[in-house]
Motif scaffolding. Structure first.
Motif, short mmCIF file in Angstrom:
data_model
loop_
_atom_site.label_atom_id
_atom_site.label_comp_id
_atom_site.label_asym_id
_atom_site.label_seq_id
_atom_site.Cartn_x
_atom_site.Cartn_y
_atom_site.Cartn_z
N LEU A 1 -28.53 8.46 -4.27
CA LEU A 1 -29.49 7.55 -3.89
C LEU A 1 -30.60 8.32 -2.94
CD1 LEU A 1 -30.56 4.80 -4.20
CD2 LEU A 1 -29.07 4.27 -2.16
N TYR A 2 -29.96 9.24 -2.23
CA TYR A 2 -30.77 9.87 -1.25
C TYR A 2 -31.73 11.02 -1.93
CZ TYR A 2 -32.19 13.23 2.46
OH TYR A 2 -33.06 13.83 3.43
N ARG A 3 -31.43 11.71 -2.97
CA ARG A 3 -32.24 12.33 -3.52
C ARG A 3 -33.55 11.92 -4.32
NH1 ARG A 3 -28.38 14.89 -7.90
NH2 ARG A 3 -26.82 14.01 -6.66
N ASP A 4 -33.15 10.56 -4.64
CA ASP A 4 -34.21 9.98 -5.24
C ASP A 4 -35.13 9.15 -4.31
OD1 ASP A 4 -33.56 10.75 -8.00
OD2 ASP A 4 -32.35 8.48 -8.24
N THR A 5 -34.85 8.63 -3.27
CA THR A 5 -35.48 7.71 -2.28
C THR A 5 -35.58 8.31 -0.80
OG1 THR A 5 -33.63 6.56 -1.89
CG2 THR A 5 -34.90 5.54 -3.59
N GLY A 6 -34.62 9.29 -0.45
CA GLY A 6 -34.50 9.70 0.66
C GLY A 6 -33.78 8.65 1.69
N VAL A 7 -33.09 7.61 1.16
CA VAL A 7 -32.53 6.47 1.98
C VAL A 7 -31.14 6.95 1.91
CG1 VAL A 7 -32.07 4.21 2.14
CG2 VAL A 7 -34.06 4.88 1.63
N ILE A 8 -30.30 6.75 3.02
CA ILE A 8 -29.00 7.03 3.22
C ILE A 8 -28.27 5.70 3.02
CG2 ILE A 8 -27.21 7.87 4.43
CD1 ILE A 8 -28.77 10.02 5.41
N THR A 10 -24.91 3.36 3.72
CA THR A 10 -23.43 3.40 4.18
C THR A 10 -22.77 2.04 3.85
OG1 THR A 10 -24.07 4.93 5.91
CG2 THR A 10 -21.84 3.72 6.01
N LEU A 11 -21.82 2.19 3.24
CA LEU A 11 -21.01 0.93 2.68
C LEU A 11 -19.71 0.78 3.80
CD1 LEU A 11 -20.90 1.24 -0.99
CD2 LEU A 11 -22.45 -0.37 0.27
N SER A 12 -19.77 -0.46 4.15
CA SER A 12 -18.40 -0.70 4.95
C SER A 12 -17.87 -1.85 4.34
CB SER A 12 -18.69 -0.90 6.35
OG SER A 12 -19.74 -1.73 6.70
N PRO A 13 -16.64 -2.37 4.92
CA PRO A 13 -15.79 -3.48 4.25
C PRO A 13 -16.38 -4.54 4.73
CG PRO A 13 -14.23 -2.00 5.48
CD PRO A 13 -15.69 -1.38 5.48
N ILE A 14 -16.28 -5.78 4.22
CA ILE A 14 -16.82 -6.96 4.57
C ILE A 14 -15.83 -7.40 6.06
CG2 ILE A 14 -17.29 -9.44 4.07
CD1 ILE A 14 -17.84 -8.51 1.16
N PRO A 15 -16.57 -7.81 7.06
CA PRO A 15 -15.49 -8.26 8.00
C PRO A 15 -14.52 -9.68 7.72
CG PRO A 15 -17.62 -8.04 8.89
CD PRO A 15 -17.50 -8.05 7.46
N ASP A 16 -13.42 -9.54 8.20
CA ASP A 16 -12.33 -10.88 7.90
C ASP A 16 -12.78 -11.93 8.13
OD1 ASP A 16 -10.70 -8.79 6.89
OD2 ASP A 16 -8.98 -8.96 8.55
N ASP A 17 -13.62 -12.16 9.35
CA ASP A 17 -14.36 -13.72 9.61
C ASP A 17 -15.30 -13.89 8.45
OD1 ASP A 17 -16.02 -11.41 10.51
OD2 ASP A 17 -16.74 -12.86 11.96
#
Length: 188
Positions: A1-8, A10-17
């Protein structure tokens, strides 16, 4: 994704609440707010007719469990069309040993309430002849009624009648009788 758009990204888990609010299970286990909520869910499974339990959407089941987890004290304030009636029927069914049940609703909804009760509750829980839909103030309360449905206006006019004790074959002489329904404050 970074190569095409320059955007990094980051994925993180969905919070339990968040998962809890969405009624999503994590690793095959239900996320509950507390032990009381877990006990309330278990109570629903044991006390509700299967058809009613299966008809509840996850958010409705959470709403019912919320009220049951607080010993029947709660207010269902969902938007129109989200199933407050079926949730109220489920909650009332959990507490059916404490019936008779009083349903106060707009006059135009009385027979709809009767139909919904009969639709969701099995005959071993409630029979048509155990429901009394009151349409006039001159009607007497039937001792055999498990459910009494009446309009707000009629409830106001009958508040003294609704407070009167009911004699039953199981009441021993000299014992204080409870009022049939609690209407507007403590019953003397």
């Amino acid at each position: 994704l970074y190569r095409d758009t320059g955007v990094i990204l980051t994925l993180s888990p969905i919070p339990d609440d968040v998962l809890r609010q969405l009624s999503i299970h994590k690793d095959g286990h239900r996320l509950a707010e507390s032990d009381a909520q877990k006990r309330a869910h278990d109570k629903l499974v044991s006390l509700l007719p299967k058809r009613l339990l299966e008809a509840l959407a996850p958010f409705q089941r959470e709403g019912v469990a919320f009220v049951v987890g607080r010993e029947g004290r709660g207010l269902i304030a969902d938007e129109m069309g989200l199933g407050k009636t079926i949730q109220a029927i489920a909650i009332a069914t959990v507490y059916r040993v404490e019936w008779p049940l009083l349903v106060m609703c707009p006059s135009s909804a009385r027979f709809q309430w009767e139909a919904e009760l009969l639709k969701w509750l099995d005959r071993d829980v409630l029979k048509k002849e155990e429901i009394q839909v009151m349409t006039a103030g001159k009607e007497k309360l039937h001792d055999s009624s498990k459910v009494v449905i009446l309009s707000y206006d009629l409830a106001l006019r009958l508040k003294d009648t609704l407070r009167k004790p009911v004699r039953s074959a199981g009441t021993a002489a000299g014992h204080r009788q409870q009022a049939r329904f609690r209407v507007g404050g403590a019953v003397e």
